[in-house]
Design a protein around this motif. Structure first.
Motif, PDB file in Angstrom:
ATOM      1  N   GLY A 157       0.808  -1.202   0.000  1.00  0.00           N
ATOM      2  CA  GLY A 157       0.000   0.000   0.000  1.00  0.00           C
ATOM      3  C   GLY A 157       0.844   1.256   0.000  1.00  0.00           C
ATOM      4  O   GLY A 157       0.584   2.206   0.752  1.00  0.00           O
ATOM      5  N   CYS A 158       1.887   1.260  -0.836  1.00  0.00           N
ATOM      6  CA  CYS A 158       2.761   2.428  -0.920  1.00  0.00           C
ATOM      7  C   CYS A 158       3.220   2.586  -2.354  1.00  0.00           C
ATOM      8  O   CYS A 158       2.923   1.750  -3.217  1.00  0.00           O
ATOM      9  N   SER A 159       3.939   3.639  -2.630  1.00  0.00           N
ATOM     10  CA  SER A 159       4.495   3.830  -3.958  1.00  0.00           C
ATOM     11  C   SER A 159       5.816   3.085  -4.051  1.00  0.00           C
ATOM     12  O   SER A 159       6.459   2.773  -3.039  1.00  0.00           O
ATOM     13  N   LEU A 176       9.595   2.004  -1.290  1.00  0.00           N
ATOM     14  CA  LEU A 176       9.998   0.643  -0.949  1.00  0.00           C
ATOM     15  C   LEU A 176      11.373   0.634  -0.291  1.00  0.00           C
ATOM     16  O   LEU A 176      12.289   1.345  -0.709  1.00  0.00           O
ATOM     17  N   THR A 177      11.502  -0.201   0.723  1.00  0.00           N
ATOM     18  CA  THR A 177      12.726  -0.286   1.520  1.00  0.00           C
ATOM     19  C   THR A 177      13.292  -1.696   1.470  1.00  0.00           C
ATOM     20  O   THR A 177      12.579  -2.664   1.743  1.00  0.00           O
ATOM     21  N   MET A 178      14.553  -1.805   1.140  1.00  0.00           N
ATOM     22  CA  MET A 178      15.239  -3.092   1.181  1.00  0.00           C
ATOM     23  C   MET A 178      15.174  -3.650   2.596  1.00  0.00           C
ATOM     24  O   MET A 178      15.395  -2.936   3.578  1.00  0.00           O
ATOM     25  N   SER A 211       9.056   2.911   3.640  1.00  0.00           N
ATOM     26  CA  SER A 211       9.617   3.930   4.527  1.00  0.00           C
ATOM     27  C   SER A 211       8.570   4.461   5.502  1.00  0.00           C
ATOM     28  O   SER A 211       8.913   5.007   6.551  1.00  0.00           O
ATOM     29  N   LYS A 212       7.286   4.274   5.190  1.00  0.00           N
ATOM     30  CA  LYS A 212       6.227   4.721   6.105  1.00  0.00           C
ATOM     31  C   LYS A 212       6.229   3.933   7.413  1.00  0.00           C
ATOM     32  O   LYS A 212       5.757   4.424   8.435  1.00  0.00           O
ATOM     33  N   GLY A 213       6.724   2.709   7.364  1.00  0.00           N
ATOM     34  CA  GLY A 213       6.657   1.861   8.550  1.00  0.00           C
ATOM     35  C   GLY A 213       8.003   1.457   9.093  1.00  0.00           C
ATOM     36  O   GLY A 213       8.124   0.434   9.775  1.00  0.00           O
ATOM     37  N   SER A 214       9.053   2.247   8.822  1.00  0.00           N
ATOM     38  CA  SER A 214      10.399   1.824   9.188  1.00  0.00           C
ATOM     39  C   SER A 214      10.559   1.627  10.692  1.00  0.00           C
ATOM     40  O   SER A 214      11.261   0.707  11.131  1.00  0.00           O
ATOM     41  N   GLU A 215       9.919   2.453  11.511  1.00  0.00           N
ATOM     42  CA  GLU A 215      10.055   2.293  12.956  1.00  0.00           C
ATOM     43  C   GLU A 215       9.420   0.998  13.432  1.00  0.00           C
ATOM     44  O   GLU A 215       9.965   0.310  14.305  1.00  0.00           O
ATOM     45  N   GLU A 225      18.983   4.177   6.495  1.00  0.00           N
ATOM     46  CA  GLU A 225      18.352   5.216   7.318  1.00  0.00           C
ATOM     47  C   GLU A 225      17.562   4.586   8.458  1.00  0.00           C
ATOM     48  O   GLU A 225      17.552   5.118   9.583  1.00  0.00           O
ATOM     49  N   MET A 226      16.879   3.467   8.203  1.00  0.00           N
ATOM     50  CA  MET A 226      16.160   2.757   9.259  1.00  0.00           C
ATOM     51  C   MET A 226      17.119   2.390  10.392  1.00  0.00           C
ATOM     52  O   MET A 226      16.828   2.606  11.572  1.00  0.00           O
ATOM     53  N   GLY A 227      18.279   1.832  10.026  1.00  0.00           N
ATOM     54  CA  GLY A 227      19.247   1.454  11.039  1.00  0.00           C
ATOM     55  C   GLY A 227      19.802   2.637  11.789  1.00  0.00           C
ATOM     56  O   GLY A 227      20.015   2.595  13.006  1.00  0.00           O
TER      57      GLY A 227
END
Length: 319
Positions: free
Chosen positions: A131-133, A137-139, A260-264, A304-306
């Motif tokens: 549900g994102c563009s 998307l995040t590896m 990236s919306k849910g990285s936390e 960036e998440m890390g």
């Protein structure tokens, strides 16, 4: 309950665990049909025909080489028996059931696996299912599930909800967006994943709560039957387990990609596997330019998440 496929025009056969394919289905419909099935059942099986760029012989050869290295102790990133969750001891003498970090730059075949992980068509499905563009998307992770040397199974679980959770705690977590897609790409026929369809939308029943951890016949359970080349996406908070047959070859690529919306919310599930220790070294120079560009962007979101999350600990360190 049947697994449901990309098709909107052909209803699934309720007596099978396989897929129903309609090659005349509008391609744009297939993404949303997959999303509908995932939302309803908690999993969806997509046929190999949707991913023509997947080269099974090449993937099998690369998987065999890495598995041999893992069994011999040359490849240290492994899932060892009888432990279910990370961290895993790096001693393969008691047997392995998984191989970690297919994309690690020290893996001679990392590019072969990367072509399937960063595949343009796969990423289109992932973006719709998350549900994102595609620009968000995040590896995350790319690992492999393999045949253990002896009988082995995982207990019933949800990946991000502990067994100790109350019904209210379960529902609070299930009500939140998952912000990722998780899948199994079978390189050989695979019938190891067992799920309870629809359980991703509700708290466990009293029967499920009282069941033995390795209950072989959970009410409503379904064995997800994958043919070589098929891809099963599933909600990681569906009630599920793995049952592995040491007599049958298994090399199933096990991936996840987030947003990236849910990285936390995703940080612990992803970073507990140790991917942050090497992902910054990843060199996309051997990629085709278009793939290199999107892979680089996805990698930067993981870095960036890390950076923002710090030490996230483990989901179940001792289990």
């Amino acid at each position: 309950m049947a697994t449901v496929t990309e098709t909107l025009t052909t209803p699934p056969n309720p007596t099978t665990h396989g897929t129903t394919t309609d090659t005349n289905t509008n391609p744009s419909d297939s993404y949303h049909a997959a999303l509908d099935a995932l939302n309803r059942d908690g999993f969806v099986v997509l046929p190999a025909s949707l991913f023509p760029s997947f080269d099974l012989p090449t993937l099998r050869a690369a998987a065999a080489r890495l598995t041999t290295s893992a069994r011999s102790g040359e490849w240290p990133y492994i899932r060892t028996l009888p432990k279910q969750f990370p961290p895993w001891p790096q001693d393969p003498s008691n047997g392995i059931w998984g191989v970690q970090h297919l994309l690690h730059p020290s893996n001679p075949d990392h590019l072969t696996f990367a072509k399937s992980y960063f595949d343009a068509e796969l990423l289109k499905y992932v973006a719709v299912l998350v549900g994102c563009s595609e620009d968000e998307l995040t590896m995350e992770l790319y690992n492999m599930l393999v045949r253990p040397e002896k009988e082995f199974s995982l207990r019933w679980h949800r990946d991000d909800i502990p067994a100790s959770a109350t019904p209210d705690e379960e529902m609070e977590r299930l009500a939140k967006p998952g912000w990722h897609a998780q899948w199994n790409l079978a390189l050989y026929d695979d019938a190891s994943l067992v799920v309870v369809p629809g359980s991703h939308r509700r708290a466990r029943t009293e029967t499920e709560r009282a069941a033995e951890p390795y209950e072989p016949n959970m009410p409503g359970q379904l064995v997800v039957q994958l043919k070589a080349g098929e891809v099963a996406f599933y909600n990681n908070n569906i009630l599920h387990r793995g049952v592995y047959d040491p007599t049958k070859e298994r090399m199933t690529l096990h991936g996840s990609i987030g947003s990236s919306k849910g990285s936390e919310d995703r940080a612990r599930n992803v970073l507990q596997h140790g991917v942050g220790e090497w992902v910054g070294q990843y060199d996309f120079g051997a990629f085709e330019p278009e793939m290199a560009e999107r892979a680089g962007r996805m990698r930067e979101r993981l870095v960036e998440m890390g950076r923002r999350s710090g030490d996230v600990g483990f989901y179940s360190k001792d289990e």
